[in-house]
Design a protein around this motif. Structure first.
Motif, PDB file in Angstrom:
ATOM      1  N   GLU A 173      15.848  -7.378   0.885  1.00 36.99           N
ATOM      2  CA  GLU A 173      14.707  -8.142   1.519  1.00 36.99           C
ATOM      3  C   GLU A 173      15.210  -9.612   1.985  1.00 36.99           C
ATOM      4  OE1 GLU A 173      11.457  -8.447  -0.889  1.00 36.99           O
ATOM      5  OE2 GLU A 173      11.118  -6.536  -1.187  1.00 36.99           O
ATOM      6  N   SER A 174      16.545  -9.828   1.810  1.00 31.09           N
ATOM      7  CA  SER A 174      17.079 -10.946   1.897  1.00 31.09           C
ATOM      8  C   SER A 174      17.388 -11.260   3.501  1.00 31.09           C
ATOM      9  CB  SER A 174      18.505 -11.036   1.414  1.00 31.09           C
ATOM     10  OG  SER A 174      19.392 -10.216   1.941  1.00 31.09           O
ATOM     11  N   ALA A 175      17.754 -12.626   3.576  1.00 29.52           N
ATOM     12  CA  ALA A 175      18.185 -12.898   5.160  1.00 29.52           C
ATOM     13  C   ALA A 175      19.135 -12.131   6.037  1.00 29.52           C
ATOM     14  CB  ALA A 175      18.445 -14.366   5.069  1.00 29.52           C
ATOM     15  N   ALA A 176      20.015 -11.577   4.876  1.00 26.56           N
ATOM     16  CA  ALA A 176      21.076 -10.718   5.429  1.00 26.56           C
ATOM     17  C   ALA A 176      21.130  -9.340   4.636  1.00 26.56           C
ATOM     18  CB  ALA A 176      22.625 -11.522   5.162  1.00 26.56           C
ATOM     19  N   PRO A 177      19.830  -8.572   4.982  1.00 29.05           N
ATOM     20  CA  PRO A 177      19.316  -7.471   4.300  1.00 29.05           C
ATOM     21  C   PRO A 177      20.648  -6.327   4.135  1.00 29.05           C
ATOM     22  CG  PRO A 177      18.269  -7.491   6.282  1.00 29.05           C
ATOM     23  CD  PRO A 177      18.908  -8.725   6.117  1.00 29.05           C
ATOM     24  N   THR A 178      20.558  -5.632   3.184  1.00 31.14           N
ATOM     25  CA  THR A 178      21.255  -4.345   3.001  1.00 31.14           C
ATOM     26  C   THR A 178      20.382  -3.169   2.951  1.00 31.14           C
ATOM     27  OG1 THR A 178      21.523  -4.421   0.453  1.00 31.14           O
ATOM     28  CG2 THR A 178      23.186  -5.509   1.620  1.00 31.14           C
ATOM     29  N   LEU A 179      21.079  -2.159   3.348  1.00 27.60           N
ATOM     30  CA  LEU A 179      20.448  -1.067   3.449  1.00 27.60           C
ATOM     31  C   LEU A 179      20.250  -0.090   1.961  1.00 27.60           C
ATOM     32  CD1 LEU A 179      19.040   1.409   5.227  1.00 27.60           C
ATOM     33  CD2 LEU A 179      21.375   2.558   5.222  1.00 27.60           C
ATOM     34  N   PRO A 180      19.025   0.315   1.451  1.00 24.47           N
ATOM     35  CA  PRO A 180      19.201   1.012  -0.066  1.00 24.47           C
ATOM     36  C   PRO A 180      20.144   2.015   0.103  1.00 24.47           C
ATOM     37  CG  PRO A 180      16.963   0.227   0.781  1.00 24.47           C
ATOM     38  CD  PRO A 180      17.917  -0.152   1.657  1.00 24.47           C
ATOM     39  N   ASP A 181      20.942   2.394  -0.875  1.00 26.18           N
ATOM     40  CA  ASP A 181      21.575   3.673  -0.872  1.00 26.18           C
ATOM     41  C   ASP A 181      20.640   4.933  -1.048  1.00 26.18           C
ATOM     42  OD1 ASP A 181      21.141   4.080  -3.442  1.00 26.18           O
ATOM     43  OD2 ASP A 181      23.152   3.212  -4.273  1.00 26.18           O
ATOM     44  N   GLU A 182      21.252   6.141  -1.037  1.00 20.99           N
ATOM     45  CA  GLU A 182      20.429   7.273  -0.776  1.00 20.99           C
ATOM     46  C   GLU A 182      19.719   7.323  -2.214  1.00 20.99           C
ATOM     47  OE1 GLU A 182      22.608  10.732   0.422  1.00 20.99           O
ATOM     48  OE2 GLU A 182      23.281   9.773   2.178  1.00 20.99           O
TER      49      GLU A 182
ATOM     50  N   LEU B 286       9.778  -4.090   4.106  1.00 21.37           N
ATOM     51  CA  LEU B 286       9.878  -3.774   2.498  1.00 21.37           C
ATOM     52  C   LEU B 286       9.401  -4.782   1.946  1.00 21.37           C
ATOM     53  CD1 LEU B 286      13.800  -2.824   2.326  1.00 21.37           C
ATOM     54  CD2 LEU B 286      11.657  -1.327   2.531  1.00 21.37           C
ATOM     55  N   LYS B 287       9.259  -6.178   2.355  1.00 19.23           N
ATOM     56  CA  LYS B 287       8.526  -7.059   1.520  1.00 19.23           C
ATOM     57  C   LYS B 287       6.937  -7.011   1.817  1.00 19.23           C
ATOM     58  CE  LYS B 287      10.573 -11.279   1.508  1.00 19.23           C
ATOM     59  NZ  LYS B 287      10.887 -12.680   1.945  1.00 19.23           N
ATOM     60  N   ARG B 288       6.740  -6.649   2.767  1.00 18.33           N
ATOM     61  CA  ARG B 288       5.163  -6.520   3.207  1.00 18.33           C
ATOM     62  C   ARG B 288       4.771  -5.386   2.265  1.00 18.33           C
ATOM     63  NH1 ARG B 288       5.485  -5.580   8.201  1.00 18.33           N
ATOM     64  NH2 ARG B 288       4.716  -3.465   8.159  1.00 18.33           N
ATOM     65  N   LEU B 289       5.471  -4.271   2.115  1.00 25.60           N
ATOM     66  CA  LEU B 289       4.823  -3.290   1.226  1.00 25.60           C
ATOM     67  C   LEU B 289       5.017  -3.510  -0.031  1.00 25.60           C
ATOM     68  CD1 LEU B 289       6.919  -0.294   2.994  1.00 25.60           C
ATOM     69  CD2 LEU B 289       4.553  -0.479   3.178  1.00 25.60           C
ATOM     70  N   ARG B 290       5.876  -4.204  -0.416  1.00 28.14           N
ATOM     71  CA  ARG B 290       5.800  -4.724  -1.844  1.00 28.14           C
ATOM     72  C   ARG B 290       4.660  -5.515  -2.014  1.00 28.14           C
ATOM     73  NH1 ARG B 290       7.924  -9.136  -4.395  1.00 28.14           N
ATOM     74  NH2 ARG B 290       9.321  -9.684  -2.390  1.00 28.14           N
ATOM     75  N   HIS B 291       4.408  -6.590  -1.308  1.00 24.16           N
ATOM     76  CA  HIS B 291       3.402  -7.397  -1.715  1.00 24.16           C
ATOM     77  C   HIS B 291       1.944  -6.834  -1.338  1.00 24.16           C
ATOM     78  CE1 HIS B 291       5.858 -11.194  -0.411  1.00 24.16           C
ATOM     79  NE2 HIS B 291       6.058 -10.743  -1.514  1.00 24.16           N
ATOM     80  N   SER B 292       1.828  -5.565  -0.646  1.00 23.51           N
ATOM     81  CA  SER B 292       0.889  -5.071  -0.461  1.00 23.51           C
ATOM     82  C   SER B 292       0.223  -4.169  -1.678  1.00 23.51           C
ATOM     83  CB  SER B 292       0.705  -4.254   0.579  1.00 23.51           C
ATOM     84  OG  SER B 292       1.498  -2.952   0.444  1.00 23.51           O
ATOM     85  N   ARG B 293       1.347  -3.892  -2.594  1.00 21.94           N
ATOM     86  CA  ARG B 293       1.126  -3.251  -3.700  1.00 21.94           C
ATOM     87  C   ARG B 293       0.832  -4.308  -4.852  1.00 21.94           C
ATOM     88  NH1 ARG B 293       2.321   2.373  -3.761  1.00 21.94           N
ATOM     89  NH2 ARG B 293       2.123   3.081  -1.759  1.00 21.94           N
ATOM     90  N   GLY B 294       0.990  -5.511  -4.530  1.00 19.56           N
ATOM     91  CA  GLY B 294       0.787  -6.466  -5.696  1.00 19.56           C
ATOM     92  C   GLY B 294       2.093  -6.552  -6.508  1.00 19.56           C
ATOM     93  N   LEU B 295       3.191  -6.174  -6.061  1.00 17.87           N
ATOM     94  CA  LEU B 295       4.448  -5.907  -6.858  1.00 17.87           C
ATOM     95  C   LEU B 295       5.337  -7.255  -6.730  1.00 17.87           C
ATOM     96  CD1 LEU B 295       5.425  -2.335  -6.285  1.00 17.87           C
ATOM     97  CD2 LEU B 295       4.614  -3.431  -8.347  1.00 17.87           C
ATOM     98  N   SER B 296       5.833  -7.530  -7.692  1.00 14.41           N
ATOM     99  CA  SER B 296       7.041  -8.916  -7.754  1.00 14.41           C
ATOM    100  C   SER B 296       8.222  -8.269  -7.555  1.00 14.41           C
ATOM    101  CB  SER B 296       6.994  -9.681  -9.303  1.00 14.41           C
ATOM    102  OG  SER B 296       7.177  -8.794 -10.048  1.00 14.41           O
ATOM    103  N   LEU B 297       9.134  -8.824  -7.562  1.00 20.91           N
ATOM    104  CA  LEU B 297      10.663  -8.002  -7.439  1.00 20.91           C
ATOM    105  C   LEU B 297      10.987  -7.549  -8.606  1.00 20.91           C
ATOM    106  CD1 LEU B 297      12.825 -11.183  -5.727  1.00 20.91           C
ATOM    107  CD2 LEU B 297      12.017  -8.821  -4.687  1.00 20.91           C
ATOM    108  N   ALA B 298      10.491  -7.793  -9.844  1.00 20.79           N
ATOM    109  CA  ALA B 298      10.833  -7.240 -11.172  1.00 20.79           C
ATOM    110  C   ALA B 298       9.846  -6.277 -11.169  1.00 20.79           C
ATOM    111  CB  ALA B 298      10.635  -8.391 -12.287  1.00 20.79           C
TER     112      ALA B 298
END
Length: 443
Positions: A55-64, A11-23
């Motif tokens: 994307e955290s060290a203890a990641p959660t699953l996004p809801d539906e 998930l983090k890699r996909l976000r970075h590949s789009r040049g997106l920050s968390l916000a």
């Protein structure tokens, strides 16, 4: 935990590949929700915290809800084109969701939603990665530039479309498949070198066989016959006996369901069985024997039906891994054939139990058409057991399944089962079923 960490990293890699920050990801998800006319998301800061948790060290699953929004976001390239095939950002996202603990059925459903979207907008290019799109375009312009990767990409599209049967309307799948067939035809017209020519023929055979099935489902029997003839000719040139058998079996099935004369289906099944005798696909041979058993049972030939069933069981129980055909034919499918044989030349109560076992194993999206057929046959067994009311109740479920899959075969089986209820046509449970059939299927 290792898999969850891998999912978070993707998930983090996909976000970075789009040049997106968390916000930036939070804003993109909010914009996607608005574009889809979904309820508005919470404030950007709140959504941002959710993205960080995934994307955290203890990641959660996004809801539906967020899974769907993420799927729509990553199903488009940064340039805005739909891309849902192998190697796409969407494929990466779905793999991450699996790593984070989502079920395979939910992930398959998500992908189906986006493939449906692709049929509205992107068409076949949406099923190809960007490099494969470029490779195919170059190959069609100059066949000398055809590569194994390009041909394999076309084959992957055919497999992808096949996997959506029962989940995406048949007419949409047929539209997706037509450009693949045209591309194969154009490529084959050129003087391709081996082994590329053989690889194109293999894709062409698979595409035409599937297109023959889809044309039948869409009630174009003339086109179906022509496509099956082309598929059989391509398979013959390849020399792979299991490919020839697969084409003949698919053609036999649609022939069996569309005609009351068993002779044409019998001829095609016999060809399939002969081809599998020298082939190395155990699953295809098992399916050929199972279909041979069904045709014999429908003709009232009990001894031949049971003999063919015995051969099918011998094949399926002795199978080894690595079947070259990639066939999904399984014990669950064979139980359905076993039920059909009991229905026509055996005990309907035994048939009913076989159908129940078969239906329980057919749970994958690709198996819903077959499940609808099995459940309809189970209702037919209940009629022959003297329980028409229970049969009608089950047929209500089958009506819904036939509508959901869009399959012609389940609809044909439904009409045949309804004819067996004629002695009770004035009963409320039959008139209720007729109303349901008329409302949903117009028949």
């Amino acid at each position: 935990m290792g898999n969850r960490a891998a999912g978070a990293a993707t998930l983090k890699r996909l976000r970075h590949s789009r040049g997106l920050s968390l916000a930036g990801t939070a804003r993109a998800l909010s914009q996607t929700a608005m574009a889809l006319h979904h309820p508005r998301l919470p404030a950007v800061a709140s959504v941002q915290r959710s993205v960080a948790r995934w994307e955290s060290a203890a990641p959660t699953l996004p809801d539906e809800r967020y899974q769907l929004l993420l799927a729509h976001l990553y199903a488009r390239t940064p340039a805005g084109q739909m891309s849902v095939g192998p190697g796409s950002d969407l494929a990466e996202l779905l793999g991450a969701l699996l790593d984070l603990g989502e079920s395979e059925s939910r992930v398959a459903l998500l992908r189906t939603v986006l493939v449906r979207k692709a049929t509205d907008t992107g068409g076949v290019p949406a099923l190809l990665t960007t490099p494969l799109q470029a490779g195919l375009s170059a190959a069609l312009t100059d066949p000398g530039q055809v590569t194994e990767e390009t041909v394999a990409g076309l084959g992957a599209v055919v497999a992808d479309i096949n996997a959506q049967v029962g989940a995406v309307p048949m007419v949409r799948l047929q539209l997706l498949l037509t450009p693949v067939i045209d591309a194969c035809r154009r490529l084959q017209a050129e003087a391709l070198r081996d082994p590329l020519l053989g690889q194109v023929r293999a894709v062409f055979a698979a595409a035409c066989s599937l297109a023959g099935r889809l044309a039948f489902e869409n009630r174009d029997d003339q086109a179906s016959r022509a496509l099956y003839a082309t598929a059989a000719a391509q398979a013959e040139r390849l020399g792979d006996t299991w490919r020839k058998a697969s084409v003949h079996m698919s053609h036999a099935l649609v022939t069996l369901y569309s005609s009351s004369d068993l002779s044409d289906a019998q001829r095609l099944v016999d060809r399939a069985v002969r081809a599998t005798r020298s082939g190395d696909s155990v699953r295809v041979r098992a399916r050929a024997h199972a279909l041979q058993a069904e045709v014999a049972a429908r003709a009232g030939l009990e001894r031949q039906a049971r003999s063919a069933l015995g051969l099918a069981w011998y094949d399926i129980e002795g199978q080894t891994s690595g079947d070259p055909s990639g066939s999904s034919f399984s014990v669950g499918h064979l139980r359905g054939f076993e039920g059909v044989c009991e229905l026509y030349v055996g005990d309907p109560s035994v048939a009913h139990d076989r159908f129940a076992v078969s239906a329980a194993t057919l749970s994958a999206p690709r198996e819903q058409v077959q499940r609808a057929i099995v459940r309809t046959d189970q209702a037919l067994a209940r009629i022959r057991m003297g329980d028409p009311r229970s049969a009608a109740e089950l047929l209500h479920e089958c009506v819904l399944s036939a509508t959901a899959t869009g399959g012609r075969v389940p609809a044909i089986r439904l009409r045949r089962a309804r004819r067996e209820l004629r002695p009770w046509r004035r009963e409320d449970f039959v008139t209720d079923l007729d109303d349901h059939l008329m409302d949903v299927l117009g028949t």
